[in-house]
Design a protein around this motif. Structure first.
Motif, short mmCIF file in Angstrom:
data_model
loop_
_atom_site.label_atom_id
_atom_site.label_comp_id
_atom_site.label_asym_id
_atom_site.label_seq_id
_atom_site.Cartn_x
_atom_site.Cartn_y
_atom_site.Cartn_z
N ARG A 92 0.83 -1.15 -0.02
CA ARG A 92 0.07 -0.24 -0.05
C ARG A 92 0.96 1.28 -0.03
O ARG A 92 0.47 2.34 -0.64
CB ARG A 92 -0.91 0.03 1.07
N LYS A 93 2.10 1.07 0.63
CA LYS A 93 3.08 2.25 0.50
C LYS A 93 3.34 2.50 -0.77
O LYS A 93 3.65 3.72 -1.28
CB LYS A 93 4.06 2.00 1.65
N GLU A 96 1.20 4.25 -3.19
CA GLU A 96 0.94 5.81 -2.89
C GLU A 96 1.95 6.55 -3.75
O GLU A 96 1.72 8.13 -3.75
CB GLU A 96 1.12 5.89 -1.26
N LYS A 98 3.14 8.58 -6.72
CA LYS A 98 2.55 9.17 -7.92
C LYS A 98 3.33 8.97 -9.01
O LYS A 98 2.78 9.23 -10.07
CB LYS A 98 2.18 10.53 -7.66
N ALA A 122 -5.85 2.65 -6.89
CA ALA A 122 -4.71 3.68 -6.81
C ALA A 122 -4.45 4.30 -8.36
O ALA A 122 -3.56 4.98 -8.64
CB ALA A 122 -3.31 2.98 -6.26
#
Length: 396
Positions: A92-93, A96, A98, A122
């Motif tokens: 999940r990190k 994040e 972009k 995401a």
């Protein structure tokens, strides 16, 4: 599961496939700023880590991040990237970040649906290693999420990208083997299929393929490629599946079968068989497409045509295309020579091209979803000792 319950659950999944197909026909702009695609790899074990090395040799693909819950595998993934990728223990990190455009997902089978959904949430393109998702609930959830996403989704059935396999499918559809009457597939190995353990406590984390909670066993990990091919060449999904398997050779505490024998019956009457052994490797990997005019035999990277009866006599001496004497490979037939890249590399090139050109991959969420359903049908047939039926009332 009773037949009525199975029909209901597969109906939900196949309906989602139909919706996903519509989405794939209307993809939106890929959102890239240039022709360079930054890739994150979630799951850097044997398959994920190996594909990092492949991507290093494909222009426009940059592996910028790796994730694995096992530190030694994460370290290996980073090393395979040339030491430049950033490492994460929590996917999940990674999501994040972009600057990451797309994700290659190569985690244990039971995690594909949940992580795949998070990847699409995401706003990342997704290359999902086969098999697409586990269980009817997982398959349906990921297919439904695909209908809400405008991202490229490719399923990692790499032979669907092979130019040799594409050529063979074209030949078959042009009548090369005549009317298809049967398809026989095998993927036999002689070994226990286990990975070595640095610590006994990591047994299930490393040998997850041996446990039903995490794995679809030989059907999901091996047979799925050939099931995908059969659906592709027949342009259909099976009416029903029957099969048997067992833990008959490797008495080592595994839960998934060490041999499987499946029969898939298709609407046009074709019966397709799938066999996987772990105690004998004779002929290894092979697909036979058998018709009334001949047989095409495929292995990983080669193919042969063996004509039947009178058709054999017509071409036994002269090749009508080249005018040269036909060359036979003893015991196999006439080689079908096609220039093609390694299937895994070609699949990743196709993924790259789909993102850059904003086109749906040939091995997409729809074909992957259908194969995943077929895999689950096969598992149910063996584990529950019954004939499992496709829901004929819902078109996919």
């Amino acid at each position: 599961m009773k037949r009525r319950e199975f029909v209901l659950k597969t109906g939900m999944a196949t309906a989602a496939i139909g919706a996903a197909s519509s989405v794939n026909a209307a993809l939106n702009y890929n959102g890239l700023n240039d022709t360079s695609i930054n890739i994150g790899v979630i799951g850097t074990g044997d398959r994920g880590g190996g594909l990092i090395s492949v991507m290093n040799n494909i222009p426009e693909l940059n592996v910028v991040a790796c994730c694995d819950v096992l530190p030694f595998r994460l370290e290996k993934g980073i090393a395979n990237s040339g030491g430049t990728a950033k490492g994460y223990k929590d996917y999940r990190k990674l999501l994040e970040q972009k600057n990451i455009d797309a994700i290659l997902l190569a985690t244990p089978f039971n995690t594909h649906s949940e992580i795949g959904i998070d990847i699409l949430d995401a706003n990342k393109h997704l290359y999902a290693e086969k098999t697409l998702a586990k269980g009817y609930k997982g398959i349906t959830a990921l297919l439904q999420k695909a209908t809400e996403s405008n991202k490229i989704i490719q399923t990692g059935h790499q032979y669907h990208s092979s130019r040799l396999y594409t050529h063979v499918v074209d030949l078959i559809r042009e009548g090369k083997v005549g009317k298809i009457t049967a398809i026989e597939c095998q993927w036999n190995r002689n070994g226990n299929w286990r990975r070595p353990l640095p610590d006994p406590s990591l047994e299930k984390a490393i040998n997850w393929r041996m446990y039903r909670e995490f794995s679809g066993g030989l059907v999901a990990e091996l047979c799925s490629h050939q099931i995908d091919f059969t659906n592709w060449v027949l342009e259909a999904t099976p009416d029903k599946v029957m099969g048997i398997g067992g833990i008959d050779y490797w008495k080592d505490g595994r839960e998934t079968f060490d041999n499987v024998h499946l029969i898939y019956s298709y609407p046009n009457g074709v019966k397709a068989t799938f066999t996987c052994l772990t105690s004998n490797s004779k002929d290894d990997y092979q697909i036979k497409v058998m018709g009334d005019k001949g047989t095409i035999i495929l292995d990983y990277i080669k193919a042969w045509f063996y004509p039947e009866g009178d058709y054999k006599k017509e071409i036994a001496e002269v090749d009508g295309v080249s005018g040269a004497t036909v060359r036979w490979d003893e015991g196999k037939g006439i080689p079908l020579n096609v220039e093609h890249a390694d299937p895994s590399k070609q699949a990743l090139i196709d993924f790259k091209d789909s993102i850059l050109n904003n086109t749906s991959p040939v091995s997409n969420i729809v074909t992957g979803g259908r194969t995943a359903l077929c895999v689950q049908m096969g598992l149910d047939a063996m584990y529950e000792d019954k004939i499992v039926y496709w829901n004929k009332n819902i078109k996919t």
